[in-house]
Design an enzyme around this catalytic site. Structure first.
Site, PDB file in Angstrom:
ATOM      1  N   ASN A 116       0.836  -1.194   0.000  1.00 42.24           N
ATOM      2  CA  ASN A 116       0.000   0.000   0.000  1.00 42.24           C
ATOM      3  C   ASN A 116       0.878   1.254   0.000  1.00 42.24           C
ATOM      4  OD1 ASN A 116      -2.786   0.895  -0.063  1.00 42.24           O
ATOM      5  ND2 ASN A 116      -2.487   1.674   2.011  1.00 42.24           N
ATOM      6  N   ASP A 216      -5.638   8.295   6.579  1.00 37.84           N
ATOM      7  CA  ASP A 216      -5.071   7.653   5.384  1.00 37.84           C
ATOM      8  C   ASP A 216      -3.707   8.282   5.104  1.00 37.84           C
ATOM      9  OD1 ASP A 216      -4.682   6.552   2.707  1.00 37.84           O
ATOM     10  OD2 ASP A 216      -6.824   6.180   2.646  1.00 37.84           O
TER      11      ASP A 216
END
Length: 315
Positions: A116, A216
């Site tokens: 990620n 995030d």
């Protein structure tokens, strides 16, 4: 007192499924970011307004610049790779391109969905980690990619038991690292050894209440503040060096804010990527701008230049 802003219009209407991984290149004065699920790398040049994308064979999840200026280092779904600028035609010609894989032992295991987020530390290492298949699971791990004195690559494991690897950053002295562990809604802080790349003494820097969703991507500013994109909240927030909330930016047309980075000639424009995927819950407001690119100007803060990886994409 918390400063509040509202941004109603996107900069570029792109419709990304999962926009992410933004990095500003001060040399080219261009913004690079990705759509993970559509396997695209976008290029945006503010001075001309030109923008476009190139499609790749792999899902590309995050980007950082290279010290030699030859391209980008990337986390891809299966590990690490280089993307030379020569494979990012601008504007693109539409042909599919391939990354240049980095051969190291850092690979996803059967519990990990993919890599990620990734960011370069002040010593030139590229740190990137994974996420598990199930929301809330702690199956993710983080690796630290570096180039040895002999010119080889190595990527030792530096952290495990991660839910979902996301935004990272460092204090100006490099001695404290911030790390976003999204599914537990935590931005953690570590003592960081720049010489060895070792992370230690984990503690909570910030956990915000539910109205701020999940943290995030993140970036830092010249005053030591932390800017955090909030997934499932339509917001970007700033946290002071002591972890206090002092800026909230609302995006009423978007819901999943994914990544933030300062750009522009003076690093004073805040670029924000978003996603149009994974809308869950009851009675969600209309968020038709999900997947678009936003910019916020006039905030009165200046970003810091991102560190660059000490490798080369030259072939």
């Amino acid at each position: 007192m918390v400063k509040k802003y509202t941004v109603t219009d996107p900069l570029l209407k792109l419709g990304c499924t999962l926009g992410e991984g933004a990095v500003w290149d001060t040399r080219t004065q261009r913004l690079y970011f990705v759509d993970i699920d559509q396997r695209k790398v976008y290029t945006y040049e503010p001075s001309t307004g030109a923008h476009g994308y190139q499609t790749f064979d792999n899902k590309i999840t995050s980007l950082s610049g290279l010290a030699d200026g030859s391209g980008l280092i990337a986390a891809i779904d299966t590990g690490f790779a280089y993307i030379p600028f020569s494979s990012l035609p601008f504007p693109p010609d539409g042909s599919k391109q391939s990354v240049i894989p980095v051969e190291v032992d850092a690979k996803c295991n059967e519990k990990e969905k993919r890599f990620n987020e990734g960011t370069v530390d002040p010593a030139g290492r590229f740190l990137s980690g994974t996420l598990g298949f199930e929301h809330g699971s702690k199956d993710g791990r983080m690796f630290s990619l570096a180039v040895t004195a002999e010119g080889n690559h190595r990527a030792p494991l530096v952290l495990d038991n991660i839910t979902c690897t996301n935004g990272m950053g460092w204090t100006a002295d490099g001695e404290t690292m911030y790390f976003t562990d999204s599914w537990i809604k935590e931005i953690a802080a570590f003592d960081y050894n720049l010489e060895t790349g070792e992370m230690s003494n984990r503690r909570t820097f910030s956990i915000l209440e539910d109205q701020y969703g999940e943290p995030d991507g993140m970036c830092t500013d010249s005053e030591g503040g932390i800017w955090s994109a909030r997934w499932g909240a339509g917001k970007v927030v700033r946290l002071t060096p002591s972890g206090e909330l002092d800026v909230v930016i609302d995006f009423p047309g978007a819901w999943h804010m994914t990544c933030v980075v300062f750009g522009g000639p003076s690093l004073e424009d805040l670029y924000v990527t978003t996603a149009s995927s994974d809308y869950t819950g009851d009675n969600l407001p209309e968020r038709s701008q999900g997947g678009d690119l936003f910019v916020v100007r006039g905030l009165g803060y200046q970003g810091v230049e991102r560190h660059r990886f000490k490798g080369t994409a030259s072939t």
